[in-house]
Design an enzyme around this catalytic site. Sequence first.
Site, mmCIF file in Angstrom:
data_model
loop_
_atom_site.group_PDB
_atom_site.id
_atom_site.type_symbol
_atom_site.label_atom_id
_atom_site.label_comp_id
_atom_site.label_asym_id
_atom_site.label_seq_id
_atom_site.Cartn_x
_atom_site.Cartn_y
_atom_site.Cartn_z
ATOM 1 C CB SER A 194 5.788 13.052 -18.019
ATOM 2 O OG SER A 194 6.477 14.122 -18.632
ATOM 3 C CD GLU A 217 -6.474 -14.324 7.614
ATOM 4 O OE1 GLU A 217 -6.675 -14.615 6.422
ATOM 5 O OE2 GLU A 217 -5.489 -13.657 8.002
ATOM 6 C CB CYS A 241 -4.335 -17.936 6.879
ATOM 7 S SG CYS A 241 -3.192 -16.554 7.117
ATOM 8 C CB ALA A 292 0.968 22.913 -2.649
#
Length: 364
Positions: free
Chosen positions: A303, A55, A87, A157
């Site tokens: 786990s 912002e 802000c 993989a």
Amino acid sequence: MIKPLDEHYMRLALKLALKAKGKTSPNPLVGALVVKAGKIIGRGFHARAGFAHAEIVALDEAGKKAKGATLYVTLEPCAHTGRTPPCINRIIGSGIKEVVVGMIDPNPLNNGKGVTLLKQSNIKVRVGVLGEQLKAINESFIKYITTRIPFITVKVAESLDGRIATRTGDSKWITSDKARAFAHRMRKDYDAIMVGVNTVLRDNPSLNAWFSQKKLIKIVVDSNLSIAEDSNIFAGPSQVIIITLPSRPGQETENRKKLAAKAKILEVKEKAGQINLRDALKKLAGLHISNIIVEGGGTLIGSLFDERLVDKILFFISPKIIGGKDAVSSVMGSGVKRVDQAIKLRDFKIRRFGEELLVSARVS
């Protein structure tokens, strides 16, 4: 009430936010636009923690023209002081007449306070534009800020029959160069990469992020501190954290002293003689690590699933059959007793890499 152009401008703000993907942690991805008379007069995104919020960047670009304009911001403006001032004060002082907020900030320190202060300052506020899309890009931040546990992505993989190594431990390479290159590119979006001790002992990986200068934190789960001091994970400037069990008085080993000179030794609680993974993740969150990609092995991944600590999965599947009861499975651990206890997945996506598939999903 949401106006017709709100989604258009919010999509542009979302694209701005994504420019900093993988760079803002532990802060969220945020983009902002200042719009006046149908023209964008200010753009901004949060570049990294400690830098100006989206912002502020957008308002700086808009300057005095911001008076009477509309501010579009993907996340509720902050009303609290962190590394940077709130802000809200700047927005109110700029003369902005209305603010369109994509989603409410899940941070308990803010969570609705920013919107309330804007309304109290007679600024019109509309909330809830592209909310689900914005939650998706900040899924790591939401998990981290609301639970103080990092967002956990498991990357595997494997062969078509779910093996990540043969019975002899050979695993190079199950997937193609193209799939592995893509997996390495994904690493830059995370704070840290985690593996179990067996992966280090068997494969001796470096755990670097190809195609990126990012210094990815390397985490090894090693209850007995059995990895060697010359392991490849210690090569390079990245921090290494070794998660282990507390040492008992008089049992300080020589290897522990050597490893402590090269890595941060993070002692955690014990659970059934093993590392308490939930305690480990809480302590990692305390080090401002908000998201982790876990890349093996099967014991650690199993786990994490057993403890219901996994948030997302990325399974690269190669059209190969390895077979063998002693081959290494991608998900080990205790598992469930009954099928109806199985961990359910949602939001499936499938991507092809030649003959290989990447299956991604979120854990329900």
